[in-house]
Design a protein around this motif. Sequence first.
Motif, short mmCIF file in Angstrom:
data_model
loop_
_atom_site.label_atom_id
_atom_site.label_comp_id
_atom_site.label_asym_id
_atom_site.label_seq_id
_atom_site.Cartn_x
_atom_site.Cartn_y
_atom_site.Cartn_z
N PRO A 695 0.81 -1.23 0.00
CA PRO A 695 0.00 0.00 0.00
C PRO A 695 0.84 1.27 0.00
N LYS A 696 2.05 1.19 0.50
CA LYS A 696 2.90 2.37 0.57
C LYS A 696 3.36 2.82 -0.83
N ASP A 697 3.27 1.93 -1.81
CA ASP A 697 3.76 2.24 -3.15
C ASP A 697 2.80 3.10 -3.95
N PHE A 698 1.58 3.29 -3.47
CA PHE A 698 0.63 4.13 -4.21
C PHE A 698 1.08 5.59 -4.15
N ALA A 699 1.18 6.21 -5.34
CA ALA A 699 1.53 7.64 -5.43
C ALA A 699 0.29 8.43 -5.87
N HIS A 700 0.40 9.76 -5.82
CA HIS A 700 -0.75 10.59 -6.20
C HIS A 700 -1.16 10.36 -7.65
N ASP A 701 -0.15 10.08 -8.51
CA ASP A 701 -0.47 9.90 -9.92
C ASP A 701 -0.66 8.43 -10.32
N THR A 702 -0.66 7.53 -9.33
CA THR A 702 -0.94 6.13 -9.63
C THR A 702 -2.33 6.01 -10.22
N ARG A 703 -2.41 5.34 -11.38
CA ARG A 703 -3.70 5.23 -12.06
C ARG A 703 -4.33 3.86 -11.77
N CYS A 704 -5.66 3.89 -11.56
CA CYS A 704 -6.41 2.67 -11.21
C CYS A 704 -7.60 2.53 -12.15
N TRP A 705 -7.92 1.32 -12.50
CA TRP A 705 -9.09 1.06 -13.34
C TRP A 705 -9.67 -0.32 -13.05
#
Length: 818
Positions: A695-705
């Motif tokens: 979970p720590k690897d999620f950044a503000h610009d991480t895209r999810c779909w």
Amino acid sequence: MYNIRYTCAGHVKNFMMAAMLKDRGQFPFEDKWPAMRPIILKLLKQETVTQGEWQDLFYAVHLVCMWDEIGAPKLRDALKQDIMNFIQQAQQRVLQHHEEQALLKSYIAEWRKFFTQCNYLPTPFRQLESSLAGKTNINAQKRNQSDESIIRKLMLDSWNQSIFNDIKKRLQDSAMRLVRAERNGEAFDSQLVIGVRESYVNLCSNPADKLQIYRENFEAAYIEATEEFYWIKAPEYLQLHGVEDYMKYADIKLREEELRAKKYLEPNSTSVQLLIDCCVKVLVATFKVPILAECSRMINSHQTEKLRLMLKLMDRISDGVGPMLIDLEKHISSAGLADMMAAIDVITQDSEKYVERLLDLFRQFSTLVKQAFDDDPRFLTARDKAYKLVVNDATVFRLELPSRQGSGGPTTTIGNTKTTVPTSTLAPTPNSNNNTNTNGQPESKCPELLANYCDMLLRKTPLSKKLTSDEIESKLRDVLLVLKYVQNKDVFMRYHKAHLTRRLILDTSADSEKEENMVEWLREVGMPADYVNKLARMFQDIKVSQDLNQQFKEQCRETIADSINIKILNAGAWARGSERVTVSLPLQLEDYIPEVEEFYKKKHSGRKLQWYHHMSNGTITFTNQVGRFDVDVTTFQMAVLFAWNQRPFEKISYENLRLATELPDPELRRTLWSLCAFPKLRKQLILVEPPANSPKDFAHDTRCWVNQDFAIVKNGKTQKRGRLNLIGRLQLSTERSKEEDNQCIVQLRILRVQEAIIKILKMRKKINNAQLQTELVDILKNMFLPSKKMIKEQIEWLIEHKYIRRHDDDINTFVYMA
């Protein structure tokens, strides 16, 4: 002239004649003794005496004593002389024999003849005894019924002085040599020793202590000979055969000597016990150290029969069992911890394996105590003491409680999205505004793991499904057995309550009857009443909530009747934390909240509902090109997934998801991770770019779909329909409050200590420090064991806030302040 009727009618005439001739001085002792003496000698020699001779002896004794003023002393002296002559002749006959057994046989024969006459010869001389004592005939009869006969005493004393004192040393030595021969396996007539003992017992004429001669001579000689025999034999046997065989030898000899003592020593005395004590001293106490040195090895190798024998021997001496108890405790604690450490890779990953391991150890130790020590209460106590160390050891599992108490009291309310709860505030702890050091020592994680195991049995899991109802009950009883040894039961109750909350909210209990039975079992094993009462209240709340839910569905719109299920619960029983998490609910859920609140206000005025969304859950239908799937999700997961409800093919950044859901960053990360990295799925519901490993690897610009290829795969085949549970373990607290859970345990313990101190002082009014600590531990032991440091700090806090004070004359004495 006396006209007296004598009991014997044939002598009435003679008796009256004697009365008439008395004045002429006839019938002195010298005239009657020559006729009496032959009869007396016949009696001594056990020769036949006719009835006439027997009656004449009575009559002659009466005449001498009644009509001769000095006749009674003369008769006594003459009788004594004849008795002494007879005894000297018997002595000569005895001393003719030089061989031991012949000597003993002769003595016993002479003694038994003489002793028999000791019961018969005094009978004709009752009048003599009365005359010597200066009493009337009537008083003499009463005296003879209770006192020792003078003539009998004369006979026994004469035998004692004339023959016994001369040869008693030879008699004792001969008898002891015969007993020694028997100990060495030689056969002889045991009546020889018994006969000698009987003479010692019956010779004493002292009415105050009839066994004096026996005790001072025969008993002392027997015990001394026994001691001398085993002082030589026992060390030799131990040196030749070793400790194990020696224990068997000692046990056999103790039993042999006890039987031998009952045969050769006086049974109605303390002789047998004195002899046994002597044998125990020589055979056991002397070799206590080498015998006990083998105890630890025997326990380690489970040599139960030898341990039983050792206990049997050591139990006979003072402080013989104590070292065995210590060895057992050391074995159980060391073996138990070593076993746990050996299996650490398995048990740390599986609470079931951990609990089963603990139970296996308990069964092993219990079997050892039963087989080796026959469930002796002392060894059961030692087992419990050592097993408690294993259970509460923090080496394998450690629960780190905070070393300092956080500020603020535990004011708590509770609810969830599907669960609406009336506001209820717990009273803050008295020390909510100060930082107090607590014990700070790591504790065993055992109570938490026991609670997890109970949850596996009571929840719908593969484990509970494969077990029968009786098997589940048996395993729950086993958990309660281990729980008895847990020091910090408050930790167990906290986790058990959390698991119960999940099961009741998610309706995942395998057996509702077992759930309620478990509450009663906890009460039976002594769990604190306030804990158990809260659990019982939870079941009551669920039943009441079911009725409210049914009423709500009957009154609300038909379109939502089957789509919502509410649980209205009491915060006093269900409260866990004050923290509430903000979240933007989907409109489909948001619309229901006002209707539920309005419905509840009509039922109960003045109560406020608070929604706890992180404890809520629901089911959504997910449709893609593969098929249609029902997915069980938490409220947070639902909020994240509904971000794609109007734009299913769009890729949304992590920052936009945060804005859309309004979830705090830690909660969003944890929720998103549960959707894109659920461990049981081959094809995840949400995909992210760039890929994340945590979970720590999620950044503000991480895209999810949304994964349009998502599907449930069973046995390698893709399913077009199915049901999937993404809830896992229902989250009862946020990530941040995980630490607060442990903090709350500490806060609650502090509160309990303070409550107990006030309770004790309210009752006692005044108490010293040592007694206060003793009573405090006694009150709190069913919840936890308070440290001395914690007790001291809470006493100081109560003094500072004027609940108690120190005594004016003694600083270690406390006084209650109303």
